[in-house]
Motif scaffolding. Sequence first.
Motif, PDB file in Angstrom:
ATOM      1  N   ALA A 119      39.709  70.847  25.193  1.00  0.00           N
ATOM      2  CA  ALA A 119      38.423  71.391  25.639  1.00  0.00           C
ATOM      3  C   ALA A 119      38.045  70.778  26.985  1.00  0.00           C
ATOM      4  CB  ALA A 119      37.357  71.096  24.607  1.00  0.00           C
ATOM      5  N   ILE A 120      37.552  71.603  27.875  1.00  0.00           N
ATOM      6  CA  ILE A 120      37.140  71.139  29.199  1.00  0.00           C
ATOM      7  C   ILE A 120      35.623  71.168  29.350  1.00  0.00           C
ATOM      8  CG2 ILE A 120      37.233  71.677  31.675  1.00  0.00           C
ATOM      9  CD1 ILE A 120      40.033  72.707  31.277  1.00  0.00           C
ATOM     10  N   GLU A 121      34.983  72.117  28.732  1.00  0.00           N
ATOM     11  CA  GLU A 121      33.542  72.299  28.915  1.00  0.00           C
ATOM     12  C   GLU A 121      32.767  71.025  28.588  1.00  0.00           C
ATOM     13  OE1 GLU A 121      29.944  75.363  27.639  1.00  0.00           O
ATOM     14  OE2 GLU A 121      31.992  75.686  26.898  1.00  0.00           O
ATOM     15  N   GLY A 122      31.910  70.615  29.530  1.00  0.00           N
ATOM     16  CA  GLY A 122      31.067  69.450  29.336  1.00  0.00           C
ATOM     17  C   GLY A 122      31.747  68.115  29.550  1.00  0.00           C
ATOM     18  N   ARG A 123      33.027  68.109  29.904  1.00  0.00           N
ATOM     19  CA  ARG A 123      33.766  66.858  30.094  1.00  0.00           C
ATOM     20  C   ARG A 123      34.006  66.615  31.586  1.00  0.00           C
ATOM     21  NH1 ARG A 123      37.527  66.401  24.903  1.00  0.00           N
ATOM     22  NH2 ARG A 123      37.775  64.314  25.724  1.00  0.00           N
ATOM     23  N   THR A 124      34.408  65.403  31.897  1.00  0.00           N
ATOM     24  CA  THR A 124      34.910  65.105  33.236  1.00  0.00           C
ATOM     25  C   THR A 124      36.394  65.466  33.256  1.00  0.00           C
ATOM     26  OG1 THR A 124      33.319  63.342  33.686  1.00  0.00           O
ATOM     27  CG2 THR A 124      35.379  63.281  34.916  1.00  0.00           C
ATOM     28  N   ALA A 125      36.720  66.518  33.991  1.00  0.00           N
ATOM     29  CA  ALA A 125      38.101  66.990  34.074  1.00  0.00           C
ATOM     30  C   ALA A 125      38.774  66.310  35.258  1.00  0.00           C
ATOM     31  CB  ALA A 125      38.139  68.507  34.239  1.00  0.00           C
ATOM     32  N   ILE A 126      39.838  65.551  34.976  1.00  0.00           N
ATOM     33  CA  ILE A 126      40.564  64.825  36.024  1.00  0.00           C
ATOM     34  C   ILE A 126      41.901  65.529  36.236  1.00  0.00           C
ATOM     35  CG2 ILE A 126      41.517  62.619  36.756  1.00  0.00           C
ATOM     36  CD1 ILE A 126      39.518  61.219  34.928  1.00  0.00           C
ATOM     37  N   ILE A 127      42.039  66.186  37.366  1.00  0.00           N
ATOM     38  CA  ILE A 127      43.256  66.918  37.709  1.00  0.00           C
ATOM     39  C   ILE A 127      44.211  65.961  38.423  1.00  0.00           C
ATOM     40  CG2 ILE A 127      44.219  68.834  39.043  1.00  0.00           C
ATOM     41  CD1 ILE A 127      41.520  70.249  38.739  1.00  0.00           C
ATOM     42  N   VAL A 128      45.432  65.855  37.899  1.00  0.00           N
ATOM     43  CA  VAL A 128      46.378  64.843  38.389  1.00  0.00           C
ATOM     44  C   VAL A 128      47.685  65.499  38.817  1.00  0.00           C
ATOM     45  CG1 VAL A 128      47.718  62.791  37.771  1.00  0.00           C
ATOM     46  CG2 VAL A 128      45.395  63.076  36.876  1.00  0.00           C
ATOM     47  N   ASP A 129      48.186  65.086  39.971  1.00  0.00           N
ATOM     48  CA  ASP A 129      49.526  65.466  40.407  1.00  0.00           C
ATOM     49  C   ASP A 129      50.172  64.244  41.049  1.00  0.00           C
ATOM     50  OD1 ASP A 129      51.742  67.047  40.743  1.00  0.00           O
ATOM     51  OD2 ASP A 129      50.800  68.510  42.064  1.00  0.00           O
ATOM     52  N   ASP A 130      51.468  64.364  41.390  1.00  0.00           N
ATOM     53  CA  ASP A 130      52.150  63.217  41.994  1.00  0.00           C
ATOM     54  C   ASP A 130      51.953  63.147  43.501  1.00  0.00           C
ATOM     55  OD1 ASP A 130      53.714  65.392  42.616  1.00  0.00           O
ATOM     56  OD2 ASP A 130      55.576  64.598  41.758  1.00  0.00           O
ATOM     57  N   GLY A 131      51.239  64.107  44.063  1.00  0.00           N
ATOM     58  CA  GLY A 131      50.940  64.138  45.485  1.00  0.00           C
ATOM     59  C   GLY A 131      50.569  65.543  45.901  1.00  0.00           C
ATOM     60  N   ILE A 132      50.122  65.677  47.131  1.00  0.00           N
ATOM     61  CA  ILE A 132      49.698  66.973  47.664  1.00  0.00           C
ATOM     62  C   ILE A 132      50.349  67.170  49.021  1.00  0.00           C
ATOM     63  CG2 ILE A 132      47.735  68.400  48.350  1.00  0.00           C
ATOM     64  CD1 ILE A 132      45.944  66.665  46.648  1.00  0.00           C
ATOM     65  N   ALA A 133      50.707  68.411  49.299  1.00  0.00           N
ATOM     66  CA  ALA A 133      51.178  68.757  50.643  1.00  0.00           C
ATOM     67  C   ALA A 133      50.118  69.640  51.309  1.00  0.00           C
ATOM     68  CB  ALA A 133      52.525  69.444  50.571  1.00  0.00           C
ATOM     69  N   THR A 134      50.203  70.956  51.099  1.00  0.00           N
ATOM     70  CA  THR A 134      49.237  71.862  51.738  1.00  0.00           C
ATOM     71  C   THR A 134      47.923  71.951  50.964  1.00  0.00           C
ATOM     72  OG1 THR A 134      50.005  73.809  50.523  1.00  0.00           O
ATOM     73  CG2 THR A 134      51.144  73.256  52.579  1.00  0.00           C
ATOM     74  N   GLY A 135      47.969  71.722  49.658  1.00  0.00           N
ATOM     75  CA  GLY A 135      46.762  71.800  48.852  1.00  0.00           C
ATOM     76  C   GLY A 135      46.510  73.139  48.208  1.00  0.00           C
ATOM     77  N   ALA A 136      47.359  74.147  48.466  1.00  0.00           N
ATOM     78  CA  ALA A 136      47.113  75.486  47.927  1.00  0.00           C
ATOM     79  C   ALA A 136      47.157  75.500  46.396  1.00  0.00           C
ATOM     80  CB  ALA A 136      48.137  76.457  48.495  1.00  0.00           C
ATOM     81  N   THR A 137      48.141  74.832  45.812  1.00  0.00           N
ATOM     82  CA  THR A 137      48.261  74.811  44.352  1.00  0.00           C
ATOM     83  C   THR A 137      47.097  74.061  43.720  1.00  0.00           C
ATOM     84  OG1 THR A 137      50.674  74.925  44.460  1.00  0.00           O
ATOM     85  CG2 THR A 137      49.728  74.076  42.442  1.00  0.00           C
ATOM     86  N   ILE A 138      46.743  72.927  44.288  1.00  0.00           N
ATOM     87  CA  ILE A 138      45.619  72.151  43.776  1.00  0.00           C
ATOM     88  C   ILE A 138      44.326  72.940  43.886  1.00  0.00           C
ATOM     89  CG2 ILE A 138      44.154  70.166  44.274  1.00  0.00           C
ATOM     90  CD1 ILE A 138      46.543  69.263  42.773  1.00  0.00           C
ATOM     91  N   ARG A 139      44.139  73.650  44.980  1.00  0.00           N
ATOM     92  CA  ARG A 139      42.915  74.440  45.154  1.00  0.00           C
ATOM     93  C   ARG A 139      42.791  75.485  44.052  1.00  0.00           C
ATOM     94  NH1 ARG A 139      43.561  75.191  50.004  1.00  0.00           N
ATOM     95  NH2 ARG A 139      42.127  73.638  50.789  1.00  0.00           N
ATOM     96  N   ALA A 140      43.890  76.142  43.719  1.00  0.00           N
ATOM     97  CA  ALA A 140      43.875  77.120  42.632  1.00  0.00           C
ATOM     98  C   ALA A 140      43.547  76.447  41.301  1.00  0.00           C
ATOM     99  CB  ALA A 140      45.225  77.834  42.551  1.00  0.00           C
TER     100      ALA A 140
END
Length: 222
Positions: free
Chosen positions: A120-141
């Motif tokens: 469940a995500i609603e009402g929680r602090t959602a922490i999105i994690v990856d091993d790094g970012i390049a352009t940011g397009a995937t993270i933005r989505a």
Amino acid sequence: MFADREEAGRKLGARLLRFKDQKPCILALPRGGVPVGLEVAKMLGAPLDLIIVRKLGAPWQPELAIGAIVDGDKPQLVLNRDIIAQLGITPEEIESAKKQQIAEIERRRAAYLAGRPRVAIEGRTAIIVDDGIATGATIRAAILATRAAHPMKIVLAVPVAPTDTIAALNREADEIVCLETHDDFAALSLYYMDFRQLEDEEMRALLARAPHAPPSTAFSQD
């Protein structure tokens, strides 16, 4: 340079401990984000889930992204409308690409999580994690799709990223925790001593060790 993704995850987790009392859930982008997210989840005692993003390619040039689809009970579609208009891509072509990538998302979730319910995500602090970012397009989505699930807060957490990408993503996430930013960003693999590709079996083994929520808190999107 990080020794490997696990070390990066432990260092990132130490910076995220202040969120431990905010009902956090960890959303890792496979594949590289999973070992990072697992270490964060263990340190915070938080459930770990996947957020799978698949690029939609142009019909005659699959490497050219016209958008992305993000998994969920109701998959979220993010489109690059400027490119779509320039190339004259039809709604039927978009729908075809969408269905193809939803099928791949479902295959990966089943292969990696073996039917484990969504967190469940609603009402929680959602922490999105990856091993790094390049352009940011995937993270933005991923951020846009997570926002649709009504979290209390979205935190983007990565070990390393370009300075300008982080600056741009500050408009998307509520907070960003990034251990290192670089003005002259090179290939992500150069920031890790061990940056090997993860196979499906390794993904299953990592996720089997991850904290997860009981079935009564299954993920929902309205």
